[in-house]
Design an enzyme around this catalytic site. Structure first.
Site, short mmCIF file in Angstrom:
data_model
loop_
_atom_site.label_atom_id
_atom_site.label_comp_id
_atom_site.label_asym_id
_atom_site.label_seq_id
_atom_site.Cartn_x
_atom_site.Cartn_y
_atom_site.Cartn_z
CB CYS A 151 6.57 5.31 -7.98
SG CYS A 151 6.85 3.63 -7.40
CG HIS A 175 -1.52 9.71 -5.09
ND1 HIS A 175 -0.91 10.09 -3.91
CD2 HIS A 175 -0.50 9.33 -5.90
CE1 HIS A 175 0.39 9.93 -4.01
NE2 HIS A 175 0.68 9.47 -5.20
NE ARG A 219 4.62 8.46 0.08
CZ ARG A 219 4.21 8.03 -1.10
NH1 ARG A 219 5.03 7.37 -1.91
NH2 ARG A 219 2.98 8.29 -1.52
CG ASP A 220 4.71 10.13 -4.24
OD1 ASP A 220 5.68 9.67 -4.87
OD2 ASP A 220 3.52 9.91 -4.56
CG ASN A 228 2.93 13.27 -5.89
OD1 ASN A 228 4.07 13.05 -5.55
ND2 ASN A 228 1.96 12.41 -5.72
CG HIS A 261 2.50 10.67 -9.66
ND1 HIS A 261 3.71 10.98 -9.11
CD2 HIS A 261 1.88 9.88 -8.76
CE1 HIS A 261 3.83 10.39 -7.93
NE2 HIS A 261 2.73 9.71 -7.69
P1 HMG Z 1 11.09 -7.59 0.79
O1 HMG Z 1 12.39 -7.40 0.16
O2 HMG Z 1 10.13 -8.50 0.13
O3 HMG Z 1 11.11 -7.96 2.32
O4 HMG Z 1 10.49 -6.18 1.00
P2 HMG Z 1 11.88 -8.92 3.19
O5 HMG Z 1 10.91 -9.15 4.31
O6 HMG Z 1 12.44 -10.08 2.45
O7 HMG Z 1 13.09 -7.99 3.71
C1 HMG Z 1 14.23 -7.64 2.94
C2 HMG Z 1 15.09 -6.68 3.77
O8 HMG Z 1 14.36 -5.49 4.00
C3 HMG Z 1 15.45 -7.23 5.16
O9 HMG Z 1 16.71 -6.66 5.51
C4 HMG Z 1 14.37 -6.63 6.03
O10 HMG Z 1 14.79 -6.52 7.37
C5 HMG Z 1 14.23 -5.27 5.41
P3 HMG Z 1 18.12 -7.41 5.27
O11 HMG Z 1 17.94 -8.72 5.98
O12 HMG Z 1 18.22 -7.57 3.78
O13 HMG Z 1 19.11 -6.48 5.84
N1 HMG Z 1 12.89 -4.69 5.63
C6 HMG Z 1 12.69 -3.52 6.22
N2 HMG Z 1 13.53 -2.62 6.77
C7 HMG Z 1 12.96 -1.52 7.32
N3 HMG Z 1 11.64 -1.29 7.30
C8 HMG Z 1 10.78 -2.17 6.76
C9 HMG Z 1 11.30 -3.34 6.20
N4 HMG Z 1 10.74 -4.40 5.59
C10 HMG Z 1 11.72 -5.22 5.24
N5 HMG Z 1 9.48 -1.92 6.76
C11 HMG Z 1 9.03 -4.37 1.15
C12 HMG Z 1 9.13 -5.88 1.08
C13 HMG Z 1 7.57 -4.03 0.88
C14 HMG Z 1 9.43 -3.91 2.53
C15 HMG Z 1 9.97 -3.74 0.09
O14 HMG Z 1 9.68 -4.30 -1.16
C16 HMG Z 1 9.86 -2.26 0.06
O15 HMG Z 1 10.38 -1.58 0.94
N6 HMG Z 1 9.19 -1.69 -0.99
C17 HMG Z 1 8.92 -0.28 -0.99
C18 HMG Z 1 8.99 0.31 -2.34
C19 HMG Z 1 8.54 1.72 -2.23
O16 HMG Z 1 8.68 2.38 -1.21
N7 HMG Z 1 8.05 2.24 -3.36
C20 HMG Z 1 7.60 3.60 -3.44
C21 HMG Z 1 6.39 3.89 -2.64
S1 HMG Z 1 4.87 3.40 -3.41
C22 HMG Z 1 4.45 4.77 -4.39
O17 HMG Z 1 5.23 5.67 -4.55
C23 HMG Z 1 3.07 4.84 -4.97
C24 HMG Z 1 2.15 5.79 -4.23
O18 HMG Z 1 2.69 7.11 -4.20
C25 HMG Z 1 0.77 5.85 -4.91
C26 HMG Z 1 0.86 6.10 -6.42
O19 HMG Z 1 1.53 7.05 -6.85
O20 HMG Z 1 0.20 5.34 -7.12
C27 HMG Z 1 1.92 5.33 -2.76
MG MG Z 2 2.60 8.54 -5.77
#
Ligand code: HMG
Ligand code: MG
Length: 299
Positions: free
Chosen positions: A241, A208, A16-17, A250, A210
């Protein structure tokens, strides 16, 4: 130096990450073959993918296929990142054992990463947490940028604690505190843990790290001296990220195992199999992974 734990629990977040920031597409078949290899290393939890908006994280747009087709080892918990209701629906369909919800201690990073203010994120996560728990799933909450934010700078423990309080009230089982940009040093880890461990038992707390600046191993040592025994890591040191500029991978699972096993701390994980699984994904990506112990192994 405090007493080290006898056993450390590692969650492998490479699929994932590790992959979420990769430009090169890894085929669904290769992801499945790789996760199957990881399932036979002795690792007890694998975060296999992410059920987020595929336009934001194209590298993991095959989460459902991956979840459905991996071979399940009954000793492994298969979890995935779940941001909202739609993500939970897909994740349940794909057969998750655990859901990882996520938000950030920093308002700016939260908005860049999940397109919502912190206040507006709470009701979304509350619903996801309650439904996942009703389905009998383990729920972990990631809190990102707990030490520093790429946009807002140094974060105060109070900002982290107020989020922990809410998410625990909603029913999460544990908290994974993220050094998202890999900037923390041991004194920052001490400051946060001094506050966190006044409130929550060590078994609820996962760290967690990095490894952007090579500080992760020092930070893990510091946390172990506080009794923390749960860490996330990524095979080969893959990761980052895409919505946190300057965030590298990480801490490498390989390097954490090198440290722990040689200090007599058990993990139940086979280092040789981890090296083999690292080489597999290294070949798929066509680049040398940053793990120091992988490099030093000469493989
Ligand atoms: P949004 O844009 O605010 O949501 O997304 P929306 O409800 O307006 O939807 C926009 C579009 O996304 C729509 O599709 C939805 O259907 C679709 P369209 O009409 O444009 O075709 N959609 C989805 N499709 C599939 N699965 C879903 C989904 N949700 C909406 N679940 C949202 C809000 C949170 C979903 C978006 O901003 C997003 O996906 N963000 C994720 C960003 C991400 O993955 N970042 C990296 C992970 S976090 C990280 O790495 C940190 C961590 O490791 C810890 C650390 O290191 O600190 C965890
Ligand atoms: Mg992370």
């Amino acid at each position: 130096m405090g007493k080290l734990p006898k056993f450390v629990q590692i969650k492998e977040v490479g699929p994932r990450d590790g992959l979420q920031n990769e430009k090169k597409w890894v085929s669904t078949e290769s992801k499945i073959a790789w996760i199957n290899m990881l399932s036979n290393t002795g690792i007890k939890e694998i975060e296999f993918s992410s059920f987020v908006n595929p336009k934001m994280i194209p590298a993991l747009s095959d989460a459902r296929e991956v979840g459905k087709q991996i071979s399940r080892n009954p000793n492994v918990v298969y979890s995935a990142l779940v941001p909202n209701q739609k993500g939970l629906e897909y994740a349940l369909e794909a057969g998750i054992d655990g859901a990882s919800v996520f938000m950030s201690a920093s308002e700016t990073h939260n908005q860049k990463n999940i397109n919502k203010t912190i206040q507006d994120t709470y009701p979304v996560l509350k619903q996801v947490i309650e439904e996942a728990k009703a389905e009998g799933k383990h729920v972990t909450a990631y809190i990102s940028t707990v030490f520093d934010c790429p946009y807002e700078g140094n974060m105060k423990p109070d900002a982290v604690i107020s989020i922990c309080e809410k998410l625990l009230e909603y029913g999460v089982d544990d908290l994974s505190l993220g050094d998202t940009i890999g900037s923390a040093v041991p004194s920052q880890v001490e400051t946060l843990l001094d506050d966190i461990l006044k409130r929550y038992p060590t078994e609820k707390v996962i760290l967690h790290f990095h490894d952007t600046r090579g500080m992760a191993i020092a930070n893990i040592m510091t946390a172990m001296n506080y009794g923390i025994y749960r860490f996330d890591s990524s095979i080969g040191g893959l990761g980052g990220c895409p919505y946190a500029p300057g965030a590298a991978g990480n801490v490498a699972t390989n390097d954490v195992l090198y440290l722990l096993h040689r200090m007599g701390v058990e993990t139940g994980i086979n280092e040789k199999r981890i090296q083999e699984a690292s080489l597999y994904i290294q070949n798929q990506l066509g680049k040398i992974l940053p793990s120091r112990s992988l490099l030093a192994s000469g493989l």
